[in-house]
Design an enzyme around this catalytic site. Structure first.
Site, PDB file in Angstrom:
ATOM      1  N   GLY A  40       0.830  -1.202   0.000  1.00 16.64           N
ATOM      2  CA  GLY A  40       0.000   0.000   0.000  1.00 16.64           C
ATOM      3  C   GLY A  40       0.864   1.251   0.000  1.00 16.64           C
ATOM      4  N   GLY A  42      -0.629   4.502   0.300  1.00 21.04           N
ATOM      5  CA  GLY A  42      -1.402   5.650   0.764  1.00 21.04           C
ATOM      6  C   GLY A  42      -0.608   6.408   1.811  1.00 21.04           C
ATOM      7  CG  LEU A  43      -2.099  10.092   3.604  1.00 22.39           C
ATOM      8  CD1 LEU A  43      -3.187  10.756   4.414  1.00 22.39           C
ATOM      9  CD2 LEU A  43      -0.996  11.091   3.280  1.00 22.39           C
ATOM     10  CG  HIS A 266     -18.760  11.265   5.651  1.00 19.18           C
ATOM     11  ND1 HIS A 266     -19.453  12.428   5.473  1.00 19.18           N
ATOM     12  CD2 HIS A 266     -17.494  11.630   5.976  1.00 19.18           C
ATOM     13  CE1 HIS A 266     -18.629  13.458   5.674  1.00 19.18           C
ATOM     14  NE2 HIS A 266     -17.439  12.992   5.991  1.00 19.18           N
ATOM     15  NE  ARG A 330     -16.473  12.579   9.210  1.00 17.39           N
ATOM     16  CZ  ARG A 330     -15.327  12.344   8.605  1.00 17.39           C
ATOM     17  NH1 ARG A 330     -14.860  11.109   8.520  1.00 17.39           N
ATOM     18  NH2 ARG A 330     -14.631  13.331   8.086  1.00 17.39           N
ATOM     19  CG  HIS A 400     -16.192   8.226   4.706  1.00 14.96           C
ATOM     20  ND1 HIS A 400     -15.652   8.535   3.480  1.00 14.96           N
ATOM     21  CD2 HIS A 400     -15.512   8.949   5.617  1.00 14.96           C
ATOM     22  CE1 HIS A 400     -14.675   9.411   3.656  1.00 14.96           C
ATOM     23  NE2 HIS A 400     -14.550   9.671   4.938  1.00 14.96           N
ATOM     24  CD  GLU A 424     -10.258   3.266   6.037  1.00  9.75           C
ATOM     25  OE1 GLU A 424      -9.705   3.975   5.181  1.00  9.75           O
ATOM     26  OE2 GLU A 424     -11.466   2.966   5.994  1.00  9.75           O
ATOM     27  NE  ARG A 434     -11.642   8.320   9.922  1.00  7.07           N
ATOM     28  CZ  ARG A 434     -11.863   9.458   9.249  1.00  7.07           C
ATOM     29  NH1 ARG A 434     -11.462  10.617   9.746  1.00  7.07           N
ATOM     30  NH2 ARG A 434     -12.496   9.431   8.085  1.00  7.07           N
ATOM     31  CG  LEU A 440      -6.168  13.087   5.996  1.00  5.65           C
ATOM     32  CD1 LEU A 440      -6.127  14.471   5.362  1.00  5.65           C
ATOM     33  CD2 LEU A 440      -6.025  12.040   4.917  1.00  5.65           C
TER      34      LEU A 440
END
Lengths: 635, 256
Positions: A40, A42-43, A266, A330, A400, A424, A434, A440
């Site tokens: 992965g 991603g961030l 979300h 949320r 989401h 995640e 969350r 992030l």
């Protein structure tokens, strides 16, 4: 099996600092002797890859995309939290810690959450140094906005493209190490199995998506940073390729799956428009800074929203939660929208509520709104054909983010030694819900500031070997992958992969979605089992395994979702309480808020895979020493 | 959101692999005007799969116009006729009943066709790897507010940094130039105080790599800006040219 969180002793605020000293180090000259696989980009994956390579480790990085810059972190819009307190409005590490614990409805580990808050400021520093162009005020200093579940402005943002800018920062750092030869990037490779040798993670088996070849890679440790599983619902805000396969297949190799039923719906997404729809588009939570949410006071009011006078509108969030108003967390906002729509007050009696900017446009001017949210408004208009500067947006909740994921200890290591899980993909920090602008933060905290220490400690204490890819364990994993592919291609039934995925999504959305009951969950389990049978007997996948075969890729992911979906329902059935996003209709207060049962359910539910459809539950008790368990109130 | 349907004819480029011959295949579909172009292809692919035929290979991911994965030339325009819109954001309500849509891959010498509408854009990544970053190890950073950045510079920087790396600029350019893509990254970092140290070295390395991997030169037709789904401005190309000139005059790497 005992799920030992390995949370260090000592004061909450000092645990991480002290523990960093306690952990063992790998000396600079020895770091180059260790290789780590990171799945992965991603961030979490990109930040980990860059940072570990900077330290001197050899990194092999894998993504199914054509480039490391495409991971779905890129679509995160609104912002990233940090406790800088630049606004002088009372923020602190402890306040972010408290907001996050409370926002997660007291179902996360105190020590993990505090560490996250503590590291948040470093992330902003790092990102700015990389050239991330955050929003600034006229003096040149960083600007902030507010997100749900907080009464301070601690969210840093780059227009509505914060995820893109942070990811490009991390990818820049990663690209630098690719150029220096410390990271070897493997694109268009899909993780299909974990290789475990003598109980420890030693490698992976991937499919080359261009040639169909099955490839083996071995390393001293394996890191999964493969994101969440909201695509299990078919319609979600996640990208088309987002999937649960990596964590699910690791789960089947022994990694415990924690809290699978905690899935975030979300509140601000575009409503469903039709059968062909492939995903739900998110409208950033930041819009709730200036947008006001309402439905008509009259049931089934079909007037144009601009024709409904002020006193005939029900600003239900401001009415029910005056303290937080439109900025409730949320889960609360989503449930409130569902409540209104189920009661018949939705837009035209359907599943949508208004998100209205007319007052903000009057107050701040159209230009100011355009500057803050322009790209989101453009996107809305592109998709719906309506101009949100003139007509209120229509929104409705959509799947989401998944707080559940592979169980990890304080070191972010799963119960399989040598298998670390970041971002995640793990379950660690968000409890049962969350807060916005925290994903992030967590992905980058894990990758930049936690794994460099805890991975080093693993190498220094366990001194893991590098295993040859010619061992029986690699043979077995490769055969397992090949058998599954062969089986999928041989079914040659009548139904498409997508059609079965859509049906799975419908079952989960109806029965394991925003509102759950014991009866519905039992039905869901039965229906998913039947659908799984149908899939394995009647799915149709054209083409072969020795070529690009996108249908085959999707089929493998749906096969895993059909098992994971059952576990989500099972976990939701087991948890006889309501907390955060997990709302069991049987457990609610008189006002319809989530009713927790701390005496019995203040634990992490860790599921050990036994067989398809068969799991053993292990509980990690949650201890709260620094916060008082209260019923969440945003009133 | 209307619930109308339209009939369209699709002429789609089919090509098994990089070295095989390709050609157009025609399909007729009836599609909801609320669907996106890619959702229409999803549906068509589902029909093909059901018939046991090979579906049309195309790439997409976020479907929100930000990941840069998708990219189809529609009726001669990369990402289709609508300005500032990625393929995934293009909805069928923008087309008329009875219209013909021609779908082709992003074509460029540096983007070999992989299959059907999928091309290999890894050349773009090679340019980024050559220098599209600020060299700062994790942990080195000073406090984020220690270096103020003017709002103006920050705004110009993000307008360049918004590039999604889709390659539409290359696909539309008659020279297959990647100057808008590279100029956007060079500008983003050159505009910020944090990017100053490596400013000239960066542009030299990136331009050298850009030439090496087979992208063409810029002849100022501005087609790239017109087709860019994020509206990245050609001003960034001009800035890169200035940076490059200055680099040649000032940098330590200069060959005299």
């Amino acid at each position: 099996m005992i799920l030992d969180s390995k949370v260090p002793e000592g004061n909450l605020a000092e645990k991480w600092t002290n523990h960093k000293f306690e952990m063992k180090l790998v000396n600079p000259a020895n770091k180059r002797k260790f290789t780590v696989i990171i799945v992965g980009t991603g961030l979490a994956g990109a930040s980990a890859a860059a940072t570990l390579a900077e330290l001197g480790y050899n990194v092999m990085s894998f993504t199914y995309h054509d480039s490391n810059r495409r991971a779905h972190s890129i679509a995160a819009q609104g912002g990233i939290n940090a406790t800088k307190n630049y606004q002088n409005d009372g923020d602190s590490d402890f306040r972010l810690f408290y907001d996050t614990i409370k926002g997660g409805d007291f179902r996360s580990r105190e020590a993990n959450v505090y560490r996250l808050a503590e590291l948040s400021s470093n992330i902003i520093d790092q990102a700015v140094a990389q050239g991330v162009p955050f929003a600034r005020d006229y003096g040149g200093y960083l600007d902030n906005r507010s997100f749900g579940g907080a009464q301070v402005s601690r969210t840093f943002y780059a227009r509505g493209e914060t995820g893109q800018q942070l990811l490009l920062g991390a990818i820049g750092a990663m690209n630098r190490q690719i150029g220096l030869g410390k990271i070897k990037l493997f694109t268009r490779r899909e993780f299909l199995d974990l290789v475990v040798v003598e109980g420890a993670a030693k490698g992976i088996v991937v499919r080359n998506l261009l040639t169909g070849e099955i490839e083996r890679y071995s390393a001293h440790a394996v890191i999964l940073a493969t994101g969440g599983y909201s695509r299990v619902f078919y319609l979600s805000t996640n990208a088309m390729n987002s999937n649960g396969t990596a964590i699910w297949r690791a789960h089947k190799r022994g990694a415990v799956f924690a809290n699978p039923c905690y899935t975030q719906i979300h509140p601000t997404c575009l409503p469903v428009h039709g059968e062909l729809q492939s995903k739900r588009v998110l409208m950033s939570e930041s819009l709730r800074n200036d947008g006001r949410i309402w439905v008509p006071k009259e049931k089934g009011d079909t007037r144009h929203p601009n024709d409904i006078p002020e006193d005939e509108r029900d600003y239900y969030l401001e009415r029910r939660y005056p303290a937080f108003g439109n900025l409730v967390p949320r889960d609360v906002a989503s449930r409130a929208a569902k409540e209104r729509c189920d009661a018949g007050y939705g837009v035209n009696g359907g599943e949508a509520v208004y998100l209205d900017f007319s007052e903000a446009i009057q107050r701040l001017g159209k230009k100011a709104i355009e500057e803050k949210y322009g790209n989101l408004f453009d996107m809305y208009q592109n998709i719906t054909g309506e101009d949100p500067y003139e007509v209120p947006m229509k929104i409705y909740p959509a799947p989401h983010y998944t707080m559940g994921g592979l169980w990890v200890d304080y070191h972010l290591m799963s119960n399989v030694p040598g298998l670390f899980v970041l971002g995640e993909a793990n379950f660690s920090d968000h409890g049962a819900n969350r807060l916005g602008a925290s994903a992030l933060m967590q992905g980058l905290a894990d990758g930049y500031f936690i794994i460099p220490y805890t991975l080093g400690n693993y190498f220094a204490t366990e001194k893991p070997d590098l295993v040859s890819t010619d061992t029986p364990e690699f043979d077995e994993a490769e055969n397992n992958v090949k058998d599954t592919i062969k089986k999928l291609l041989s079914i040659n039934g009548k139904q498409t992969v997508d059609s079965i995925h859509k049906r799975l999504g419908r079952i989960l959305w109806d029965k394991v979605g925003m509102s759950r009951t014991a009866e519905g969950l039992k039905q869901a389990i039965e229906e998913i089992r039947q659908l799984r049978e149908e899939f394995w007997n009647d799915v149709k996948i054209p083409g072969t395994d020795g070529e690009i075969n996108q249908t085959l890729e999707r089929a493998g992911r749906v096969a895993d979702f059909l098992e994971l979906g059952e576990l989500m329902a099972k976990d939701a059935l087991n948890r006889e309480e309501s907390c955060g996003t997990h709302f069991r209709e049987e457990y609610q207060t008189e006002e319809g808020e989530a009713l927790r049962r701390d005496d019995e359910y203040a634990y992490v539910a860790g599921w050990e895979f036994k067989n398809v459809g068969e799991w053993e539950l292990h509980k990690e008790p949650l201890k709260f020493e620094n916060v008082k368990l209260t019923q969440r109130s945003y009133k | 959101m209307s619930d109308g349907h339209i009939n369209v004819t699709l002429k789609i480029w089919r090509q098994d692999g990089p070295n095989q011959e390709g050609g157009f295949e025609e399909f007729k579909v009836n599609v909801s005007t609320d669907a996106s172009v890619l959702e229409m292809l999803d549906e068509l692919n589902n029909e093909l799969e059901q018939q046991g035929k090979r579906p049309i290979a195309f790439e997409s991911d976020c479907r929100e116009g930000i990941c840069g994965t998708c990219g189809i030339v529609i009726n001669g325009h990369p990402h289709g006729p609508l300005p500032k819109t990625a393929t995934c954001q293009l909805h069928m309500r923008n087309f008329k009943d009875g219209e013909t849509l021609t779908l082709e891959p992003f074509r460029a010498a540096a983007f070999p066709i992989v299959r059907d509408l999928i091309v290999d854009r890894s050349a773009l990544d090679k340019v980024l790897q050559a220098g599209g970053f600020i060299s700062v190890n994790t942990g080195n950073a000073p406090d984020a507010n220690s270096i103020p950045v003017s709002k103006h510079a920050a705004t110009l920087a993000i307008e360049a940094a918004e590039c999604i790396g889709c390659g539409a600029c290359v696909a539309t350019c008659k020279n297959s130039s990647a100057m808008l893509f590279v100029g956007a990254k060079v500008s983003h970092l050159a505009l910020l105080p944090q990017g100053q140290i490596e400013r000239y070295e960066r542009v030299e390395k990136m331009v050298a790599k850009m030439d090496e991997v087979g992208f063409g030169n810029c002849s100022n037709t501005y087609a790239c800006e017109a087709e860019c789904p994020k509206g990245v401005s050609v001003v960034n190309i001009a800035r890169m040219n200035r940076e490059f000139l200055k680099a040649k005059l000032l940098s330590h790497n200069v060959e005299l």
